[in-house]
Design a protein around this motif. Structure first.
Motif, PDB file in Angstrom:
ATOM      1  N   MET A 239       0.827  -1.203   0.000  1.00 51.92           N
ATOM      2  CA  MET A 239       0.000   0.000   0.000  1.00 51.92           C
ATOM      3  C   MET A 239       0.864   1.257   0.000  1.00 51.92           C
ATOM      4  O   MET A 239       0.536   2.262   0.598  1.00 51.92           O
ATOM      5  CB  MET A 239      -0.942  -0.007   1.206  1.00 51.92           C
ATOM      6  CG  MET A 239      -2.026  -1.068   1.137  1.00 51.92           C
ATOM      7  SD  MET A 239      -3.237  -0.952   2.469  1.00 51.92           S
ATOM      8  CE  MET A 239      -2.249  -1.563   3.842  1.00 51.92           C
ATOM      9  N   ASN A 240       2.020   1.152  -0.658  1.00 53.30           N
ATOM     10  CA  ASN A 240       2.937   2.282  -0.715  1.00 53.30           C
ATOM     11  C   ASN A 240       2.605   3.183  -1.895  1.00 53.30           C
ATOM     12  O   ASN A 240       3.394   3.376  -2.816  1.00 53.30           O
ATOM     13  CB  ASN A 240       4.384   1.768  -0.829  1.00 53.30           C
ATOM     14  CG  ASN A 240       4.802   0.981   0.406  1.00 53.30           C
ATOM     15  OD1 ASN A 240       4.480   1.369   1.519  1.00 53.30           O
ATOM     16  ND2 ASN A 240       5.517  -0.118   0.188  1.00 53.30           N
ATOM     17  N   GLU A 241       1.390   3.729  -1.877  1.00 56.81           N
ATOM     18  CA  GLU A 241       0.989   4.625  -2.955  1.00 56.81           C
ATOM     19  C   GLU A 241       1.598   6.002  -2.717  1.00 56.81           C
ATOM     20  O   GLU A 241       1.784   6.428  -1.581  1.00 56.81           O
ATOM     21  CB  GLU A 241      -0.543   4.726  -2.995  1.00 56.81           C
ATOM     22  CG  GLU A 241      -1.249   3.395  -3.135  1.00 56.81           C
ATOM     23  CD  GLU A 241      -0.895   2.668  -4.417  1.00 56.81           C
ATOM     24  OE1 GLU A 241      -0.530   3.326  -5.400  1.00 56.81           O
ATOM     25  OE2 GLU A 241      -0.978   1.429  -4.429  1.00 56.81           O
ATOM     26  N   PRO A 242       1.911   6.723  -3.792  1.00 58.81           N
ATOM     27  CA  PRO A 242       2.494   8.066  -3.638  1.00 58.81           C
ATOM     28  C   PRO A 242       1.492   9.026  -3.009  1.00 58.81           C
ATOM     29  O   PRO A 242       0.273   8.841  -3.095  1.00 58.81           O
ATOM     30  CB  PRO A 242       2.833   8.467  -5.074  1.00 58.81           C
ATOM     31  CG  PRO A 242       1.921   7.645  -5.925  1.00 58.81           C
ATOM     32  CD  PRO A 242       1.755   6.348  -5.198  1.00 58.81           C
ATOM     33  N   LEU A 243       2.031  10.074  -2.382  1.00 62.25           N
ATOM     34  CA  LEU A 243       1.176  11.085  -1.751  1.00 62.25           C
ATOM     35  C   LEU A 243       0.223  11.698  -2.768  1.00 62.25           C
ATOM     36  O   LEU A 243      -0.936  11.994  -2.457  1.00 62.25           O
ATOM     37  CB  LEU A 243       2.049  12.161  -1.113  1.00 62.25           C
ATOM     38  CG  LEU A 243       1.307  13.281  -0.359  1.00 62.25           C
ATOM     39  CD1 LEU A 243       0.490  12.690   0.792  1.00 62.25           C
ATOM     40  CD2 LEU A 243       2.309  14.307   0.170  1.00 62.25           C
ATOM     41  N   LEU A 244       0.700  11.885  -4.002  1.00 61.83           N
ATOM     42  CA  LEU A 244      -0.144  12.437  -5.051  1.00 61.83           C
ATOM     43  C   LEU A 244      -1.391  11.575  -5.251  1.00 61.83           C
ATOM     44  O   LEU A 244      -2.489  12.104  -5.492  1.00 61.83           O
ATOM     45  CB  LEU A 244       0.638  12.537  -6.369  1.00 61.83           C
ATOM     46  CG  LEU A 244      -0.167  12.977  -7.599  1.00 61.83           C
ATOM     47  CD1 LEU A 244      -0.721  14.381  -7.414  1.00 61.83           C
ATOM     48  CD2 LEU A 244       0.707  12.883  -8.858  1.00 61.83           C
ATOM     49  N   PHE A 245      -1.232  10.259  -5.130  1.00 59.57           N
ATOM     50  CA  PHE A 245      -2.374   9.367  -5.313  1.00 59.57           C
ATOM     51  C   PHE A 245      -3.477   9.696  -4.314  1.00 59.57           C
ATOM     52  O   PHE A 245      -4.643   9.842  -4.689  1.00 59.57           O
ATOM     53  CB  PHE A 245      -1.944   7.908  -5.147  1.00 59.57           C
ATOM     54  CG  PHE A 245      -3.112   6.966  -5.006  1.00 59.57           C
ATOM     55  CD1 PHE A 245      -3.819   6.548  -6.119  1.00 59.57           C
ATOM     56  CD2 PHE A 245      -3.518   6.520  -3.747  1.00 59.57           C
ATOM     57  CE1 PHE A 245      -4.908   5.694  -5.992  1.00 59.57           C
ATOM     58  CE2 PHE A 245      -4.601   5.662  -3.606  1.00 59.57           C
ATOM     59  CZ  PHE A 245      -5.303   5.257  -4.736  1.00 59.57           C
ATOM     60  N   TYR A 246      -3.129   9.813  -3.035  1.00 59.65           N
ATOM     61  CA  TYR A 246      -4.156  10.073  -2.017  1.00 59.65           C
ATOM     62  C   TYR A 246      -4.729  11.487  -2.155  1.00 59.65           C
ATOM     63  O   TYR A 246      -5.910  11.709  -1.861  1.00 59.65           O
ATOM     64  CB  TYR A 246      -3.578   9.853  -0.627  1.00 59.65           C
ATOM     65  CG  TYR A 246      -3.347   8.396  -0.336  1.00 59.65           C
ATOM     66  CD1 TYR A 246      -4.416   7.543  -0.061  1.00 59.65           C
ATOM     67  CD2 TYR A 246      -2.063   7.850  -0.369  1.00 59.65           C
ATOM     68  CE1 TYR A 246      -4.211   6.188   0.177  1.00 59.65           C
ATOM     69  CE2 TYR A 246      -1.851   6.499  -0.124  1.00 59.65           C
ATOM     70  CZ  TYR A 246      -2.933   5.674   0.150  1.00 59.65           C
ATOM     71  OH  TYR A 246      -2.717   4.343   0.372  1.00 59.65           O
ATOM     72  N   ALA A 247      -3.903  12.423  -2.620  1.00 61.78           N
ATOM     73  CA  ALA A 247      -4.406  13.775  -2.845  1.00 61.78           C
ATOM     74  C   ALA A 247      -5.467  13.786  -3.937  1.00 61.78           C
ATOM     75  O   ALA A 247      -6.381  14.624  -3.929  1.00 61.78           O
ATOM     76  CB  ALA A 247      -3.257  14.701  -3.218  1.00 61.78           C
ATOM     77  N   LEU A 248      -5.344  12.859  -4.876  1.00 62.75           N
ATOM     78  CA  LEU A 248      -6.338  12.738  -5.939  1.00 62.75           C
ATOM     79  C   LEU A 248      -7.452  11.769  -5.573  1.00 62.75           C
ATOM     80  O   LEU A 248      -8.604  11.947  -5.973  1.00 62.75           O
ATOM     81  CB  LEU A 248      -5.661  12.264  -7.236  1.00 62.75           C
ATOM     82  CG  LEU A 248      -4.671  13.226  -7.877  1.00 62.75           C
ATOM     83  CD1 LEU A 248      -3.870  12.524  -8.961  1.00 62.75           C
ATOM     84  CD2 LEU A 248      -5.408  14.430  -8.461  1.00 62.75           C
ATOM     85  N   ALA A 249      -7.109  10.718  -4.809  1.00 66.51           N
ATOM     86  CA  ALA A 249      -8.077   9.662  -4.515  1.00 66.51           C
ATOM     87  C   ALA A 249      -9.219  10.140  -3.635  1.00 66.51           C
ATOM     88  O   ALA A 249     -10.379   9.768  -3.850  1.00 66.51           O
ATOM     89  CB  ALA A 249      -7.369   8.478  -3.849  1.00 66.51           C
ATOM     90  N   VAL A 250      -8.907  10.960  -2.639  1.00 66.19           N
ATOM     91  CA  VAL A 250      -9.966  11.412  -1.724  1.00 66.19           C
ATOM     92  C   VAL A 250     -11.036  12.217  -2.465  1.00 66.19           C
ATOM     93  O   VAL A 250     -12.232  11.902  -2.373  1.00 66.19           O
ATOM     94  CB  VAL A 250      -9.363  12.201  -0.544  1.00 66.19           C
ATOM     95  CG1 VAL A 250     -10.478  12.853   0.276  1.00 66.19           C
ATOM     96  CG2 VAL A 250      -8.546  11.266   0.343  1.00 66.19           C
ATOM     97  N   PRO A 251     -10.675  13.273  -3.229  1.00 67.19           N
ATOM     98  CA  PRO A 251     -11.735  13.970  -3.982  1.00 67.19           C
ATOM     99  C   PRO A 251     -12.397  13.091  -5.031  1.00 67.19           C
ATOM    100  O   PRO A 251     -13.599  13.239  -5.300  1.00 67.19           O
ATOM    101  CB  PRO A 251     -11.003  15.151  -4.626  1.00 67.19           C
ATOM    102  CG  PRO A 251      -9.549  14.819  -4.553  1.00 67.19           C
ATOM    103  CD  PRO A 251      -9.368  13.950  -3.362  1.00 67.19           C
ATOM    104  N   ALA A 252     -11.648  12.152  -5.623  1.00 74.60           N
ATOM    105  CA  ALA A 252     -12.246  11.251  -6.614  1.00 74.60           C
ATOM    106  C   ALA A 252     -13.325  10.386  -5.971  1.00 74.60           C
ATOM    107  O   ALA A 252     -14.416  10.194  -6.533  1.00 74.60           O
ATOM    108  CB  ALA A 252     -11.170  10.370  -7.248  1.00 74.60           C
TER     109      ALA A 252
END
Length: 249
Positions: free
Chosen positions: A1-14
């Motif tokens: 689950m080592n997703e980049p910080l950018l992923f979570y910054a996009l995933a939450v609003p998505a």
């Protein structure tokens, strides 16, 4: 689950957009996959989103369980099953960008046409479209949903002109896509897309997914039916433009 910080910054609003879509503001969810694809591969993004969609479907179906149209589901769901199988069989040969561009173009043209028609007060011929047209659009919806979780526009092309009561439209949409999303599970499983990390990331996002879906249900019930349809058509145009932009980019 080592997703980049950018992923979570996009995933939450998505995921929030998905929740609002499942709560009744149909169309917003089509933006989720292109957003995640900015940080990870579209294939992995689709696999992460599918369990989230299934959980959100539970909330949407429960909230509108008494309001749905059996005839529409009867015509469209069998076609959607065919579309899902076709999407599975041709997944390797189909460009996700091409699918997004096509869906985006359909969204823009149909949304603009409906907004123009309603402004003029004209009655759309599509409202009288026979059931077999619904089956064909069901195939298109299942196919685009399997490829890119973008099944809303073909579904809306058939259903929205019928001017169903707001809650019936939302309930029918919820049941249709709940069935479609469950039907996609075997194909995703067969393609090996549900590994431990994928399911773990999806689980981390579930609280946001559930809360945003309840928020969507709460909001949609406070919008008048007339404004609701105008809002949906406007969203179709905006989402369509974004999908075309992402596909070209």
């Amino acid at each position: 689950m080592n997703e980049p910080l950018l992923f979570y910054a996009l995933a939450v609003p998505a995921v929030v957009l998905l929740g609002l879509s499942k709560g009744g503001f149909a169309g917003l969810g089509a933006l989720a996959l292109p957003m995640l694809a900015l940080a990870i591969s579209p294939v992995r993004a689709a696999a992460i989103l599918l369990p989230i969609l299934i959980v959100q479907d539970v909330v949407g179906v429960w909230a509108f369980r008494r309001d749905w149209d059996a005839a529409i589901l009867g015509w469209m769901l069998p076609g959607a099953g065919v579309g899902i199988v076709l999407g599975y069989l041709f997944a390797a040969q189909v460009s996700t960008a091409a699918v997004l561009a096509l869906v985006g173009a359909i969204s823009v043209l149909f949304g603009l046409y409906r907004l123009w028609s309603e402004r003029r007060g004209t009655v759309a011929v599509a409202a009288q479209a026979p059931g077999w047209v619904g089956s064909l659009l069901g195939i298109a919806s299942g196919f685009t949903s399997q490829i890119a979780h973008a099944g809303q526009p073909p579904f809306q092309v058939y259903v929205l002109p019928r001017r169903l009561p707001r809650d019936v439209l939302v309930g029918t949409t919820a049941i249709f896509f709940a069935a479609v999303n469950w039907a996609k599970v075997p194909a995703y499983w067969a393609l090996g897309q549900f590994d431990r990390d994928t399911l773990g990331v999806a689980a981390l996002l579930l609280p946001v997914a559930i809360a945003s879906t309840f928020a969507g249900v709460w909001l949609v019930r406070r919008v008048s039916p007339e404004r609701f349809y105008t809002a949906i058509y406007t969203l179709m145009v905006l989402v369509g433009v974004k999908l075309i932009w992402d596909a070209l980019a």
